[in-house]
Design a protein around this motif. Structure first.
Motif, PDB file in Angstrom:
ATOM      1  N   PRO A 145       0.827  -1.218   0.000  1.00  0.00           N
ATOM      2  CA  PRO A 145       0.000   0.000   0.000  1.00  0.00           C
ATOM      3  C   PRO A 145       0.854   1.258   0.000  1.00  0.00           C
ATOM      4  CG  PRO A 145       0.043  -0.983   2.189  1.00  0.00           C
ATOM      5  CD  PRO A 145       0.776  -1.933   1.282  1.00  0.00           C
ATOM      6  N   LEU A 146       0.328   2.281  -0.609  1.00  0.00           N
ATOM      7  CA  LEU A 146       1.038   3.546  -0.751  1.00  0.00           C
ATOM      8  C   LEU A 146       1.044   4.304   0.581  1.00  0.00           C
ATOM      9  CD1 LEU A 146       2.358   5.184  -3.076  1.00  0.00           C
ATOM     10  CD2 LEU A 146       0.173   6.349  -3.345  1.00  0.00           C
ATOM     11  N   PHE A 184      10.515   0.377   4.885  1.00  0.00           N
ATOM     12  CA  PHE A 184      10.481   1.470   3.914  1.00  0.00           C
ATOM     13  C   PHE A 184       9.045   1.955   3.777  1.00  0.00           C
ATOM     14  CE2 PHE A 184       9.914  -2.432   1.485  1.00  0.00           C
ATOM     15  CZ  PHE A 184       8.814  -2.143   0.699  1.00  0.00           C
ATOM     16  N   THR A 185       8.909   3.126   3.202  1.00  0.00           N
ATOM     17  CA  THR A 185       7.596   3.710   2.912  1.00  0.00           C
ATOM     18  C   THR A 185       7.632   4.276   1.503  1.00  0.00           C
ATOM     19  OG1 THR A 185       7.288   4.314   5.236  1.00  0.00           O
ATOM     20  CG2 THR A 185       5.875   5.401   3.624  1.00  0.00           C
ATOM     21  N   ALA A 186       6.772   3.789   0.647  1.00  0.00           N
ATOM     22  CA  ALA A 186       6.696   4.283  -0.729  1.00  0.00           C
ATOM     23  C   ALA A 186       5.827   5.539  -0.764  1.00  0.00           C
ATOM     24  CB  ALA A 186       6.129   3.216  -1.657  1.00  0.00           C
ATOM     25  N   LEU A 187       6.403   6.622  -1.280  1.00  0.00           N
ATOM     26  CA  LEU A 187       5.705   7.906  -1.281  1.00  0.00           C
ATOM     27  C   LEU A 187       4.883   8.138  -2.538  1.00  0.00           C
ATOM     28  CD1 LEU A 187       8.470  10.243   0.206  1.00  0.00           C
ATOM     29  CD2 LEU A 187       6.568   9.118   1.380  1.00  0.00           C
ATOM     30  N   VAL A 214       0.684   0.704  -4.633  1.00  0.00           N
ATOM     31  CA  VAL A 214      -0.645   1.090  -5.115  1.00  0.00           C
ATOM     32  C   VAL A 214      -1.404   1.754  -3.969  1.00  0.00           C
ATOM     33  CG1 VAL A 214      -0.720  -0.768  -6.814  1.00  0.00           C
ATOM     34  CG2 VAL A 214      -1.628  -1.162  -4.517  1.00  0.00           C
ATOM     35  N   PRO A 215      -2.453   2.524  -4.266  1.00  0.00           N
ATOM     36  CA  PRO A 215      -3.286   3.074  -3.185  1.00  0.00           C
ATOM     37  C   PRO A 215      -3.891   1.969  -2.325  1.00  0.00           C
ATOM     38  CG  PRO A 215      -3.730   4.186  -5.260  1.00  0.00           C
ATOM     39  CD  PRO A 215      -2.844   3.027  -5.585  1.00  0.00           C
ATOM     40  N   LEU A 216      -4.237   2.339  -1.105  1.00  0.00           N
ATOM     41  CA  LEU A 216      -4.719   1.352  -0.135  1.00  0.00           C
ATOM     42  C   LEU A 216      -5.942   0.599  -0.643  1.00  0.00           C
ATOM     43  CD1 LEU A 216      -4.516   0.080   2.671  1.00  0.00           C
ATOM     44  CD2 LEU A 216      -5.864   1.987   3.567  1.00  0.00           C
ATOM     45  N   GLU A 220      -6.230  -3.483  -1.027  1.00  0.00           N
ATOM     46  CA  GLU A 220      -7.242  -4.325  -0.402  1.00  0.00           C
ATOM     47  C   GLU A 220      -7.950  -5.192  -1.436  1.00  0.00           C
ATOM     48  OE1 GLU A 220      -9.663  -1.465   1.545  1.00  0.00           O
ATOM     49  OE2 GLU A 220      -8.401  -1.374   3.345  1.00  0.00           O
ATOM     50  N   ASP A 221      -8.242  -4.623  -2.605  1.00  0.00           N
ATOM     51  CA  ASP A 221      -8.869  -5.418  -3.670  1.00  0.00           C
ATOM     52  C   ASP A 221      -7.928  -6.526  -4.129  1.00  0.00           C
ATOM     53  OD1 ASP A 221     -11.013  -3.717  -3.482  1.00  0.00           O
ATOM     54  OD2 ASP A 221     -10.387  -2.463  -5.170  1.00  0.00           O
ATOM     55  N   TRP A 222      -6.635  -6.204  -4.272  1.00  0.00           N
ATOM     56  CA  TRP A 222      -5.658  -7.213  -4.702  1.00  0.00           C
ATOM     57  C   TRP A 222      -5.528  -8.325  -3.683  1.00  0.00           C
ATOM     58  CZ3 TRP A 222      -1.089  -8.454  -2.170  1.00  0.00           C
ATOM     59  CH2 TRP A 222      -0.228  -9.333  -2.850  1.00  0.00           C
ATOM     60  N   SER A 223      -5.428  -7.979  -2.409  1.00  0.00           N
ATOM     61  CA  SER A 223      -5.285  -9.016  -1.366  1.00  0.00           C
ATOM     62  C   SER A 223      -6.519  -9.901  -1.300  1.00  0.00           C
ATOM     63  CB  SER A 223      -5.015  -8.351  -0.011  1.00  0.00           C
ATOM     64  OG  SER A 223      -6.082  -7.487   0.352  1.00  0.00           O
TER      65      SER A 223
END
Length: 230
Positions: A145-146, A184-187, A214-216, A220-223
């Motif tokens: 998640p982003l 890490f955190t993807a910005l 990707v956005p949160l 969630e849809d992917w998971s």
């Protein structure tokens, strides 16, 4: 990702990588300054015949060439130590992923979910779709998640591997029998590529790492979709 004839690092995606780029530029300017001064002194020494007998024994000069290098070392060491602490800091991760290195592919386990795990193999050259990168694409990407802190637990099943994604500022050794962690955190959204950075065998260069931020909502849809498939 890196490009042909590229000078410098890849664009930073995580805050730690941004700090590392700033520190690189900071240290590089100090190196340029020192190199310029040394070159000037060498040229001056070679080109002039003037001598000064007082320069052979001067307390002031000895103080200067002792104090100045100490100041330069402090200017380099203090920012470096700060970044080292930032790289090791793991506080309240939103997601934990276990990366397991094999000969020669990666397995990912999302430990916050019960049965979300998959293997990630390199896509052979003959199976690449238009626009995909040779030796860098994987059949299953590690989706995150982003703008969420992600903790990665890295280990290996057989030999030494190394989980590395340059644009995220991450490089962690995968040691059999040992569990290392990094964060890490993807910005910003995107697909970020890495490779095993440890010579782990004949197919060492054929186990790429692909991280997709990707956005949160999309995560969630992917998971959910992945859990249904399993």
């Amino acid at each position: 990702m890196a490009h042909p004839s590229q000078l410098g690092f890849q664009d930073a995606v995580s805050p730690v990588m941004e700090e590392m780029l700033y520190f690189h530029d900071h240290a590089l300017m100090i190196v340029f300054l020192i190199s310029t001064i040394v070159l000037y002194i060498i040229v001056l020494t070679v080109s002039t015949k003037l001598t000064n007998k007082l320069m052979l024994d001067s307390q002031e000069i000895e103080i200067i060439w002792t104090v100045l290098p100490a100041i330069v070392l402090l200017l380099v060491a203090l920012p470096s130590l700060r970044i080292l602490y930032l790289m090791d800091e793991v506080c309240n991760p939103h997601l934990t992923v276990k990366a397991l290195g094999h000969q020669w592919y990666w397995s990912y386990e999302y430990t916050d979910y019960e049965e979300l795990a998959f293997d990630s193999y390199m896509i052979p050259t003959q199976d690449l779709a238009p626009g995909q990168f040779r030796l860098l694409e994987a059949d299953h990407r590690m989706v995150i998640p982003l703008e969420s802190p992600v903790r990665v637990l890295v280990t290996a099943d057989d030999v030494l591997h190394s989980w590395a994604v340059p644009s995220l500022g991450v490089k962690m050794d995968a040691v059999p029998g040992r569990l290392n962690q990094t964060t890490f955190t993807a910005l910003r959204p995107g697909v970020f590529y890495g490779q095993c950075s440890e010579i782990c065998g004949a197919n060492h260069s054929f186990m790429p790492i692909v991280v997709e931020a990707v956005p949160l909502k999309h995560f969630e849809d992917w998971s959910s979709l992945m859990l249904q498939d399993t």
